[in-house]
Design an enzyme around this catalytic site. Structure first.
Site, mmCIF file in Angstrom:
data_model
loop_
_atom_site.group_PDB
_atom_site.id
_atom_site.type_symbol
_atom_site.label_atom_id
_atom_site.label_comp_id
_atom_site.label_asym_id
_atom_site.label_seq_id
_atom_site.Cartn_x
_atom_site.Cartn_y
_atom_site.Cartn_z
ATOM 1 N N HIS A 71 0.808 -1.218 0.000
ATOM 2 C CA HIS A 71 0.000 0.000 0.000
ATOM 3 C C HIS A 71 0.844 1.271 0.000
ATOM 4 O O HIS A 71 1.917 1.338 0.593
ATOM 5 C CB HIS A 71 -0.915 0.004 1.225
ATOM 6 C CG HIS A 71 -0.175 -0.090 2.531
ATOM 7 N ND1 HIS A 71 0.332 0.997 3.185
ATOM 8 C CD2 HIS A 71 0.160 -1.161 3.297
ATOM 9 C CE1 HIS A 71 0.934 0.619 4.293
ATOM 10 N NE2 HIS A 71 0.851 -0.695 4.383
ATOM 11 N N ASP A 72 0.338 2.271 -0.711
ATOM 12 C CA ASP A 72 0.883 3.632 -0.712
ATOM 13 C C ASP A 72 2.268 3.749 -1.340
ATOM 14 O O ASP A 72 2.945 4.770 -1.164
ATOM 15 C CB ASP A 72 0.925 4.202 0.710
ATOM 16 C CG ASP A 72 -0.446 4.237 1.366
ATOM 17 O OD1 ASP A 72 -1.307 4.983 0.869
ATOM 18 O OD2 ASP A 72 -0.667 3.509 2.350
ATOM 19 N N GLY A 76 5.094 -1.037 2.651
ATOM 20 C CA GLY A 76 4.230 0.110 2.466
ATOM 21 C C GLY A 76 4.999 1.419 2.392
ATOM 22 O O GLY A 76 6.053 1.581 2.994
#
Length: 264
Positions: free
Chosen positions: A121-122, A139
């Site tokens: 994520h991200d 992440g």
């Protein structure tokens, strides 16, 4: 001209561009956009708020746009955006962002993601990036253009990896990697510059020589690191590639940096 195999499950709300091909046993969710000529070969799951750029090919058993593997995720509407002309091989996973982070995971153009690679994520991944088999991004990782991440290497969350750098296979990267650098080891340390990559990408001999000289000065034994950095700026301010390394280092003073190993 869109082709959808009869065994595929494609939500009626999904947006499909021209000449998209969806192979057998694929699943495409309602918030998915597949741009022109995207090909899902077979057994691919595309979920979440996900956009896949034109001419991207996704191989069997990849899962794109699944929710972030983050304990704080509460079902927020976050995104995965994949640029054009990527090759995504078997069993690759890419997750959407988090509300507490960027809210979006971004993949650039012309990347090659080998089997079982993972983008958490991200993350922000640049153009022409290669993740070899099993390579993992934690992440919030930022990866610049033309980076090569070796097989089974893992990059710790919130790390930055500068342009044209090379991460060796099996490396555990817990610190930031300068542009044009070459790192490997567990934990990864700076081994020098990514000279092979620089030559392959057509950097001039003059630029490479300047980078090598600046590198030697920057990581010499004499003086403090800040003093050496100032010396590099004074001597090589006219070389954009050297100044890119300096700017990268100065951009986030709170992040640890991959450094050369010192002989004991």
């Amino acid at each position: 001209m869109t082709k959808v195999h009869p065994t595929a499950i494609v939500d009626a709300a999904a947006k499909l561009g021209e000449d998209v091909e969806i192979g057998p046993f694929c699943i495409v969710g309602p918030d998915v956009t597949l741009e022109a000529r995207v090909r899902l070969l077979s057994h691919v799951v595309v979920d979440g708020v996900t956009t896949i750029g034109e001419d991207t090919v996704v191989h069997a058993f990849s899962a794109l746009g699944g929710p972030p593997q983050h304990l704080g995720y509460k079902g927020e509407r976050t995104q995965l955006v994949i640029g054009p002309r990527n090759t995504i091989r078997e069993q690759v996973t890419m997750n959407t962002g988090t509300a507490s982070g960027r809210g979006v995971t971004t993949i650039g153009a012309d990347g090659f993601f080998m089997a079982e690679a993972h983008v958490a994520h991200d993350c922000t991944v640049g153009d022409n990036v290669v993740l070899a088999k099993g390579a993992t991004l934690g992440g919030h990782v930022d990866v610049g253009n033309f980076v090569f991440v070796g097989g089974l290497a893992a990059i710790h969350q919130f790390s930055r990896v500068g342009r044209y750098s090379f991460i060796g296979g099996l490396a555990a990267v817990t610190k930031d990697v300068i542009p044009y650098g070459s790192v490997w080891g567990n934990h990864a340390h700076l081994e020098g510059l990514n000279l092979v990559g620089l030559k392959r990408r057509g950097f001039s001999r003059e630029t490479i020589n300047a980078l090598r000289a600046a590198y030697r000065l920057m990581f010499a034994d004499e003086g403090t690191f800040q003093e050496r950095l100032d010396d590099v700026v004074e001597t090589y301010s006219a070389t954009p590639e050297v100044m890119e390394i300096v700017d990268f280092i100065r951009a986030d003073g709170n992040r640890p940096l991959c450094l050369p190993e010192r002989e004991v």
